[in-house]
Enzyme design. Structure first.
Site, PDB file in Angstrom:
ATOM      1  N   CYS B  86      12.627 -33.176  20.718  1.00  0.00           N
ATOM      2  CA  CYS B  86      11.840 -34.277  20.143  1.00  0.00           C
ATOM      3  C   CYS B  86      10.356 -34.075  20.461  1.00  0.00           C
ATOM      4  O   CYS B  86       9.756 -33.130  19.995  1.00  0.00           O
ATOM      5  CB  CYS B  86      12.395 -35.612  20.654  1.00  0.00           C
ATOM      6  SG  CYS B  86      11.881 -37.015  19.644  1.00  0.00           S
ATOM      7  N   HIS B 203      18.635 -35.624  19.774  1.00  0.00           N
ATOM      8  CA  HIS B 203      18.824 -35.750  21.219  1.00  0.00           C
ATOM      9  C   HIS B 203      20.256 -35.491  21.643  1.00  0.00           C
ATOM     10  O   HIS B 203      21.014 -36.432  21.889  1.00  0.00           O
ATOM     11  CB  HIS B 203      18.439 -37.166  21.658  1.00  0.00           C
ATOM     12  CG  HIS B 203      16.990 -37.443  21.523  1.00  0.00           C
ATOM     13  ND1 HIS B 203      16.052 -36.960  22.408  1.00  0.00           N
ATOM     14  CD2 HIS B 203      16.304 -38.150  20.601  1.00  0.00           C
ATOM     15  CE1 HIS B 203      14.850 -37.356  22.032  1.00  0.00           C
ATOM     16  NE2 HIS B 203      14.967 -38.077  20.931  1.00  0.00           N
ATOM     17  N   GLU B 205      21.149 -34.753  24.443  1.00  0.00           N
ATOM     18  CA  GLU B 205      21.308 -35.294  25.804  1.00  0.00           C
ATOM     19  C   GLU B 205      21.751 -36.747  25.796  1.00  0.00           C
ATOM     20  O   GLU B 205      22.189 -37.268  26.820  1.00  0.00           O
ATOM     21  CB  GLU B 205      20.002 -35.127  26.598  1.00  0.00           C
ATOM     22  CG  GLU B 205      18.865 -36.082  26.248  1.00  0.00           C
ATOM     23  CD  GLU B 205      18.015 -35.648  25.052  1.00  0.00           C
ATOM     24  OE1 GLU B 205      18.480 -34.785  24.268  1.00  0.00           O
ATOM     25  OE2 GLU B 205      16.898 -36.186  24.899  1.00  0.00           O
TER      26      GLU B 205
END
Ligand SMILES: Nc1ncnc2c1ncn2[C@@H]1O[C@H](COP(=O)(O)OP(=O)(O)O)[C@@H](O)[C@H]1O
Ligand SMILES: [Mg+2]
Lengths: 80, 230, 730, 80
Positions: B86, B203, B205
């Site tokens: 990002c 993302h 994560e």
């Protein structure tokens, strides 16, 4: 003290969705005869440098290093 | 795997990233303050998401100029792994470690939603736990994720196999509708020629735990751990 | 600014003749301009709660799990494991009308500061929004700006926006409501309060520099809008979320040390209210040297600095021996840090600027003699009973109308612009459950968060409406399996000087209080926004309720998305109440009748039963029945899970449209694998229960035999916002 | 066809977080003697209107109605 203005615009060939949206909104508001619209940034700097030529060189350096991303943007410096 | 996460003022997904890395590796990553310049001994440097310096001038522009980025560049030049997610991807393009730029989303609005990513090649340290052509889900949350590069650069990226992730339908089709932010050729993530520097907008994560809605992002971190196990 | 201080100026500053006389009595002389400014903002409705205080005092605020109730910057509750949730809701209505983007953005910034000033890391934001008629171009502009502003600020500071609500009604045409809520988490042993202590201790200013922003914002927020509100525009502040993010991190870093004696954000009335309140609460005096205040503009007067509402600033009292530790932290984060005064034993606030004493006011009378009004109230007359209403067009048509109407259609266009996952703890995002679920980092425990109010009910019957708002918040938390703990409220009303409006306020509070007591759901913080009217047109009375609950294990949370192969059971009594229902308004074109009665005992019994079933692992999905009634609730469950539903006929004796669209309270739809077991358990618990259908396939099959594809319902449900806002495709 | 340029800047006194951050970053890059920095927008419009005075009036109308948020911004129109 010198005032420098750095204008940063997207390069020709880079799509400018903001400009396009503005054009669209202007039509929506009833404005006719609006062709291409491009939107960019204007950065006004107060520089201690008194010499206009040096101030310009300084602002150009700033534009290259930070203010513009030359992959997508071009810039212009004016010194008042 | 020794990992470090670079923390710029305004970064806000460093904790998410630390959780994902710790889950995969069993070790807490080192948090690297942006003024630090000694990052020796780390295998992986992660530049996480957020709004470095508010993204007030251009996303990632100010962070790209900070002292730590010189060290990150040197790490990359030594063949070290660098992952930018990002804002981290934006910073890597602003730094010149990856080509192109990330423009305002085509719809001109911040987008926060799940997207689907097609894995374009599985022979990288980041994708070895996925299959080529596999589609996985990942949240995205950005206002400027519209990948842009000139046609020559895009052709080169494709020719050299450096496009790693593309926005796709859940079935894996590369369509206009799946391309939420308007990126050139549906590109969601690219790598440097040595395949060790990777940037992507979504993302992974944030999807490493069934409670958060799935574990689609976990293979990326597991793969890295497997590749970089000391 | 060389204006004479007199009664005329006092009136311009919003002080009545009586109030100005009281100022003269306290001061024993004509006040200086700065002093008058201090009095006017401290005695404004916004800061003094002069019209609402007598009523707010009647709200229940205590429970064994309440650590700090109203009175601090935010409410604090015990959520177990040594942790506290700190939360509050606050309005930014007037600024959002004048400049929607910045008004909403700074509203989010302000409520965040209220929460982190107490030592909490903010973990979630919510917002409750009310807008005017969507047909007006102005409404569209305001919605667009407000949504961008909330996202622009919340996304940048990295706090997930996880929930909220949006209503439309022409009553908000000239006065939208923007209520923002923040929830944070702190260690119970590390909660910071605002009472100053320690004579001689330094008073520290941190954050952004002071400019001439928002001067008289607090008094503006306390005044009715007129045709001249355009003229009030220069007071708009611009938010700087990047600086706020730094401020959060720097404050939390400092809070890990023992340096802070007291801390308070600079909100409405900036330096004035923060310094007066900190000193007042601590029973000490305070001396400020304005020359030391970091300034963004030149030649600012004492008056301007004391009243400025520049954002992203905090005031602290530090232990003197820790001052340099603190300075180093703020310098690390590139924030201004300045010692601007010290505490004294004089009981006065003394303000110096350029060697002149610009203000010298005794603090006790400033607080104690603040005006307090028992304003006359007038009861809202009981609405006439509705009587029978015929069904003009059948269930299918009505369902399509309802799922597509602005008040019930999908809000995805809105929440898609809010980062709802940052932090990596969001278990249930917007649109997944009746309350958002946010896990506590590194633990199993989670919070359930919601915001609720049904203003059309409150208008028709303020007491029932007040109770309903609290009950719905409780129900939304319960429907996820969480235990409701406490609420924050945001009382948005029109001009309190009108007895009918003050009557709405008082009755709403009565209803809320009754519900809080019956549901063990105390009020721990809140905010009042009055004078929400434009040219005499009042808003709907809107007591927005922000609810918080806790789940021991986030894995137990249920949402409302259906999976195939489940039995659908309706819990709670259905009389088919159509008064003030959305069906009545959207389908029959009438806004009439009494709102559904709120039976708090039934609410409690049904909710406790549902929660028990969820925690026992018997429930696969659960949704409370609210706006739009049962059929809308079922359609929402089907859409969320992309799973069809076949429905059985309702009971004899209730007209089908009343059964399927009535808004009777205290009801839930649960999806279970074994309906018989659930029905038996419900019977044993005295909870009315009825099997209404089952989930399968991709169609919605109505009891009258109509079948509609889920895709067609979805298209209708998701149409309004993108079509209205003219979404450009990517 | 006329080209009009609308420049939109925050009014004096209104906080300019972007300008502030840019100034800060320039210091960080080692540029000295940089005073106040303000950042605004530059919008380039192609207008069918051939008469410069009319084009200016049109662009001013657009600025008031859409391009500038006159609550916090002021604008300037140039016609080439
Ligand atoms: N302003 C908003 N911001 C974020 N989420 C919102 C907003 N408004 C509504 N939502 C979300 O949309 C969903 C449905 O909202 P709502 O219709 O108010 O539900 P209910 O009537 O059951 O309380 C919820 O998940 C809610 O949090
Ligand atoms: Mg609900």
């Amino acid at each position: 003290m010198t005032k420098a203005v750095v204008t940063v615009m997207l390069k020709q060939g880079v799509l400018d969705p903001q400009g396009k949206a503005i054009g669209h909104a202007l039509h929506g508001l009833g404005f006719e005869g609006v062709g291409e619209v491009r939107m960019g940034k204007r950065i006004e700097l107060e520089l201690a440098e008194a010499d206009p030529a040096k101030a310009r060189a300084l602002a150009e350096d700033m534009a290259r290093k930070l203010l513009a991303n030359t992959v997508i943007e071009s810039f212009k410096v004016e010194v008042a | 795997m020794k990992a470090g996460i670079v923390v710029f003022p305004g970064i806000n997904r460093e904790r998410d990233m630390a959780i994902a890395l710790e889950l995969a590796s069993g070790h807490k990553p080192r948090m690297i303050w942006h003024k630090e310049t000694d990052i020796a001994g780390l295998d992986l440097i992660v530049i996480p998401g957020g709004f470095s310096y508010g993204d007030y001038l251009r996303c990632g522009a100010m962070a790209a100029q900070s002292p730590v980025m010189a060290a990150v560049r040197a790490h990359a030049a030594r063949g070290g792994h660098v992952l930018g997610v990002c804002n981290g991807f934006q910073i890597l393009t602003e730094t010149g470690l990856l080509p192109g730029a990330l423009l305002r989303n085509a719809g001109l609005r911040f987008l926060s939603m799940d997207c689907h990513l097609r894995v374009e090649r599985a022979d990288t340290d980041y994708t070895r736990h996925y299959q080529a052509g596999q589609v996985f889900r990942a949240p995205l949350a950005h206002g400027d994720g519209n990948y842009f590069a000139d046609d020559d650069t895009l052709d080169r990226l494709e020719g050299e196999g450096l496009v790693i992730f593309r926005y796709a339908t859940p079935e894996g089709a590369i369509t206009r509708e799946a391309n939420l932010n308007g990126s050139a050729r549906n590109i969601a993530g690219i790598a440097a020629p040595n395949l060790r520097v990777l940037g992507l907008m979504p993302h992974p994560e944030d999807l490493v735990d069934p409670l958060m809605g799935g574990t689609d992002g976990k293979p990326l971190f597991d793969g890295l751990v497997a590749a970089l196990a000391a | 600014m060389a204006r004479d201080v007199n009664q005329a100026l006092a009136r311009e500053f919003g002080l009545s003749a009586d109030e100005y006389q009281r100022v003269l009595d306290i001061m024993g002389r004509t006040p200086s301009l700065t002093e008058l400014g201090v009095f006017s903002v401290m005695w404004s409705e916004h800061c003094s709660y002069k019209s609402s205080r007598v009523w707010l005092k009647t709200l229940p605020t205590k429970a064994p799990w309440v650590i700090h109730g109203p009175g601090e910057n935010a409410g604090v509750v015990d959520i177990g494991e040594g942790l506290a949730a700190i939360f509050k809701m606050e309005s930014h209505n007037h600024p959002s009308f004048i400049e929607p983007y910045q008004g909403a953005a700074t509203g989010v910034g302000g409520i965040l500061r209220d929460v982190f000033t107490m030592g909490a890391r903010p973990v979630a934001n919510l917002n409750a929004l009310r807008f005017g008629d969507p047909a007006l171009p102005r409404t569209k502009r305001i919605v667009d700006g407000v949504v961008r502003g909330i996202g622009g600020y919340g996304n940048c500071v990295g706090v997930p926006t996880v929930g909220g609500e949006i209503d439309f009604h022409p009553a908000y045409n000239g006065n939208p409501l923007v209520n923002a809520m923040t929830v944070g988490i702190a260690d119970q042993g590390k909660i910071f309060l605002s009472a100053a202590a320690g004579i001689g201790n330094p008073v520290i200013y941190v954050g952004s520099k002071t400019g001439r922003d928002g001067i008289h914002g607090a008094t503006m927020a306390s005044a009715e809008f007129g045709a001249d509100s355009e003229e009030k525009r220069p007071t708009v502040q611009v938010g700087d979320p990047f600086t706020e993010k730094l401020l959060i991190e720097a404050c939390l870093e400092l809070m890990a040390t023992d340096a802070i004696v007291a801390i308070q954000d600079m909100g409405a009335a900036g330096l004035t209210s923060s310094s007066v309140e900190m000193a007042g609460k601590g029973g000490v005096g305070i001396e400020l040297d304005l020359d030391a205040v970091p300034q963004r503009e030149t030649a600012m007067s004492a008056y301007e600095m004391m009243l400025s509402e520049s954002q992203e600033r905090m005031l602290m009292v530090l232990r003197p021996d820790r001052q340099e530790v603190a300075r180093a932290i703020f310098e690390k984060w590139d924030l201004d840090f300045a010692v601007i005064g010290h505490l004294t034993d004089t009981g006065r606030i003394v303000v110096r600027h350029r060697g002149v004493v610009e203000a010298d006011i005794p603090l006790d009378p400033l607080a104690e003699q603040a005006p307090l009004y028992h304003r006359p109230t007038e009861e809202t007359p009981r609405p006439a009973p509705l009587g029978p209403v015929a069904d003009p067009g059948g269930l299918a048509e009505a369902l399509m109308t309802l799922v597509g109407c602005p008040d019930l259609c999908s809000r995805a266009w809105v929440w898609d612009q809010y980062d709802s996952t940052v932090g990596g703890q969001t278990v249930k995002r917007p649109g997944a459950a009746d309350a958002a679920i946010v896990r506590l980092e590194g633990r199993r425990r989670a919070l359930a968060l919601t915001s609720d109010c049904t203003p059309r009910y409150v208008l028709a019957d303020p007491e029932a409406g007040g109770a309903q708002a609290v009950a719905e918040a409780w129900r939304n938390i319960t429907a996820t399996g969480a235990l409701p703990l406490a609420i924050t409220d945001n009382m948005n009303f029109a001009n309190p000087e009108k007895p009918r409006i003050m009557g709405q306020f008082a009755a709403s509070i009565r209803g809320m209080a009754a519900a809080c007591v019956a549901l063990d759901f105390p009020v721990v913080s809140g905010n009042v926004s009055l004078y929400n009217e434009t040219e005499g047109k009042p808003i709907l009375p809107t007591p927005a309720i922000g609810g918080l609950g806790v789940l021991e294990d986030a894995a137990q949370a249920v949402g409302y998305a259906l999976a195939p192969g489940l039995e659908l059971v309706l819990l709670g009594e259905t009389a088919g109440w159509l008064g003030q229902s959305l069906w009545l308004r959207e389908v029959a074109g009438r806004e009439e009748g009494a709102p559904p009665p709120v039976d708090l005992a039934a609410e409690r019994r049904n909710g406790d039963f549902v929660r028990g079933q969820i925690l026992a692992g018997r429930v696969r999905a659960c949704h409370d029945v609210s706006d739009g009634g049962l059929l809308v609730a079922l359609a929402e469950m089907a859409l969320a899970g992309d799973t069809g539903v076949s429905l059985r006929p309702g009971p004899e004796g209730v007209a089908p449209h009343a059964f399927w669209f009535g808004e009777d309270q205290a009801r839930y739809v649960v999806a279970v694998a074994d309906a018989a077991a659930l029905l038996a358990a419900a019977a044993a618990a005295g909870v009315p229960a009825r099997q209404v259908g089952r989930s399968h396939g991709a169609d919605l099959t109505l009891p009258d035999g109509h079948t509609m594809s889920l895709a067609s319902v979805r298209a209708m449900h998701e149409r309004f916002f993108p079509a209205w806002m003219g979404v450009e495709s990517a």
